[in-house]
Design a protein around this motif. Structure first.
Motif, PDB file in Angstrom:
ATOM      1  N   GLY A 328       0.553  -1.259   0.410  1.00 21.25           N
ATOM      2  CA  GLY A 328       0.474   0.020   0.078  1.00 21.25           C
ATOM      3  C   GLY A 328       0.386   1.673   0.122  1.00 21.25           C
ATOM      4  N   SER A 329       1.927   0.894  -0.920  1.00 20.07           N
ATOM      5  CA  SER A 329       2.828   1.997  -0.931  1.00 20.07           C
ATOM      6  C   SER A 329       2.775   3.100  -1.976  1.00 20.07           C
ATOM      7  CB  SER A 329       4.539   2.059  -0.310  1.00 20.07           C
ATOM      8  OG  SER A 329       5.024   3.096  -0.451  1.00 20.07           O
ATOM      9  N   PHE A 330       1.987   4.119  -1.726  1.00 20.67           N
ATOM     10  CA  PHE A 330       1.867   5.835  -2.956  1.00 20.67           C
ATOM     11  C   PHE A 330       3.473   5.475  -3.720  1.00 20.67           C
ATOM     12  CE2 PHE A 330       1.387   9.599  -4.877  1.00 20.67           C
ATOM     13  CZ  PHE A 330       0.834   9.483  -5.824  1.00 20.67           C
ATOM     14  N   ALA A 331       3.884   6.058  -2.594  1.00 19.19           N
ATOM     15  CA  ALA A 331       5.392   6.627  -2.044  1.00 19.19           C
ATOM     16  C   ALA A 331       6.325   5.723  -4.175  1.00 19.19           C
ATOM     17  CB  ALA A 331       6.830   7.366  -2.227  1.00 19.19           C
ATOM     18  N   LEU A 332       6.796   4.234  -3.656  1.00 17.97           N
ATOM     19  CA  LEU A 332       7.415   3.259  -4.132  1.00 17.97           C
ATOM     20  C   LEU A 332       6.654   2.876  -5.714  1.00 17.97           C
ATOM     21  CD1 LEU A 332      10.066   1.177  -4.243  1.00 17.97           C
ATOM     22  CD2 LEU A 332       8.100  -0.076  -3.164  1.00 17.97           C
TER      23      LEU A 332
END
Length: 464
Positions: A328-332
């Protein structure tokens, strides 16, 4: 070189031979550069119109009387993608029939139709999905501009400069996707979510400018004319289908991700239209800018080597996307997607560079075996133009596959894009294997290390 006017046909240049170095330095490169500039302008606007629905769907909500589901929005972006892919083949053939300048004028002017229709209907509450699908299908004409433009520019440049020239032409055109997404962002940021017609309104005068510039500053050249049966001859050549298969992975990914990126962010992370539009332009922008670099790098290292590296990177990038999704990591997720766009751009440039190199090498082999040089290299140019049209059409169908896969993946019980991403990862692995086996395996065994990097080896052009 002489210029003459054909009745009803516009300006024509006869005796075009960019491989003649004296002619190229004295005259050819100046004429080629002028045509390249206005070819890029026309193609750029064409890409913007082709991808306009990837922006307009971000506005569609119950607030403006258009309560479409995510699956219906994916269907809307699939429609112009599919039509544009199908039109690429006749558009490439049209250049050889009508001339590059003449067809660029027409193909630019006809963009007024889908843009005006979008302007009129996109803010009409209650408009049914089928109406928008018809308008989206009309926007597909913008996708055909790429094939006609690339076929035309291939003729203007000598083989030794085609990687860079084709990369600039295609990259400048591809930037049209990022440009219209920036326009969408600016409209949302300044006028809000309720005015999608402003996006279309901005492009109506730009289309007129592109058509006028093509009429005033571009040329037709006799060398672009193809003998009847060029497409049929290209279809019988095995390299046409190998390169098309690879181009599905590179350009199909670029255009498919470009159309889907905003919807993916909305669906994956629950973004508002403004939040999604704030990021969507970055991917197409980076993919477009990296395409000329892929062509330039291929001029020096060889198209097949750069293409293999691109697919290796795309495989790794898709793996990172799957991991980011699970966390759930938007940045990655965003970083991996941007890297994917960059790699698709590099792969687009390197795959297209392979086409003229493949057929130039086959022409060299024919001359070595006793063939007539002028006829052999004329055949190579004819085949390159035809294969560019076929590969461009088939490659664009990859974008349809990308969006169908996302639509099915997000419409499933898991409501996640992971199934689609896993499919893409598998395809990139297969593309890398094809590049290695068909175009590189023999080259590394038989090519001396002292061989100049820009000179294609026999094995590199697929004697497999």
């Amino acid at each position: 070189m002489t210029a003459r006017a054909k009745a009803g046909g516009g300006r024509w240049i006869e005796g075009w031979d960019p491989e003649d170095e004296r002619f190229w330095e004295s005259t050819g490169k100046h004429v080629a550069r002028r045509n390249l500039i206005f070819s890029i302008l026309s193609e750029h606007i064409g890409f913007s119109v082709w991808s306009i629905w990837s922006v307009l769907v971000l506005f569609m909500s119950p607030d403006i009387g258009l309560p479409f589901t995510a699956a219906e929005k994916f269907l809307l972006v699939i429609t112009p993608n599919l039509v544009g892919a199908v039109l690429r083949l006749p558009y490439a053939a049209a250049v050889t029939r009508f001339g590059g300048r003449n067809w660029t004028v027409f193909s630019s002017a006809v963009l007024l139709v889908p843009t005006a229709l979008a302007f009129h209907f996109v803010q009409q509450p209650g408009t049914p999905l089928w109406t928008f699908m018809l308008i989206g299908a009309a926007a597909g004409v913008g996708g055909g501009n790429f094939a006609s433009s690339m076929t035309n520019i291939t003729t203007f440049y000598p083989q030794r400069h085609q990687g860079w020239a084709l990369g600039l032409n295609a990259g400048g055109g591809n930037l049209g996707v990022a440009a219209i997404q920036v326009v969408g962002l600016l409209v949302i940021a300044t006028a809000g979510n309720a005015h999608p017609s402003y996006v279309a309104a901005i492009y109506l005068p730009l289309i007129v400018v592109a058509a006028l510039c093509a009429a005033l500053f571009m040329d037709n050249v006799d060398a672009v004319r193809a003998r009847p049966g060029a497409l049929r001859e290209a279809a019988a050549n095995k390299h046409t289908w190998w390169v098309s298969f690879l181009y599905i992975g590179t350009f199909g990914s670029f255009i498919g991700y470009s159309f889907a990126f905003g919807l993916v962010l909305q669906t994956e992370f629950g973004f508002t239209p403004l939040q999604a539009a704030s990021w969507t332009f970055l991917g197409p922008l980076m993919g477009s800018v990296s395409r000329p670099f892929g062509g330039w790098l291929s001029d020096r290292l060889g198209g097949a080597r750069v293409t293999l590296g691109a697919f290796a990177g795309m495989t790794a990038g898709t793996g990172v996307l799957l991991f980011a999704s699970s966390q759930g990591s938007f940045a990655l997720y965003l970083a991996a997607f941007i890297a994917l766009f960059v790699l698709t751009g590099i792969g687009n440039g390197s795959t297209y560079k392979m086409i003229p190199a493949i057929f130039a090498k086959e022409a060299e082999d024919d001359v070595t075996d006793g063939g007539e040089a002028i006829a052999a290299f004329a055949w190579a140019r004819r085949m390159s133009g035809a294969v560019i049209g076929i590969a461009g059409a088939i490659g664009a169908l990859g974008g349809v596959g990308i969006n169908l896969a996302f639509r099915a993946s997000y419409g499933g019980a898991a409501a996640s894009g992971d199934a689609a991403l896993t499919t893409f990862l598998g395809y990139y692995v297969v593309c890398g294997l094809v590049t290695w086996v068909v175009y590189l395996r023999g080259a590394l065994k038989s090519t001396p290390t002292s061989r100049p990097a820009q000179e294609p080896s026999k094995a590199e052009v697929g004697r497999a």
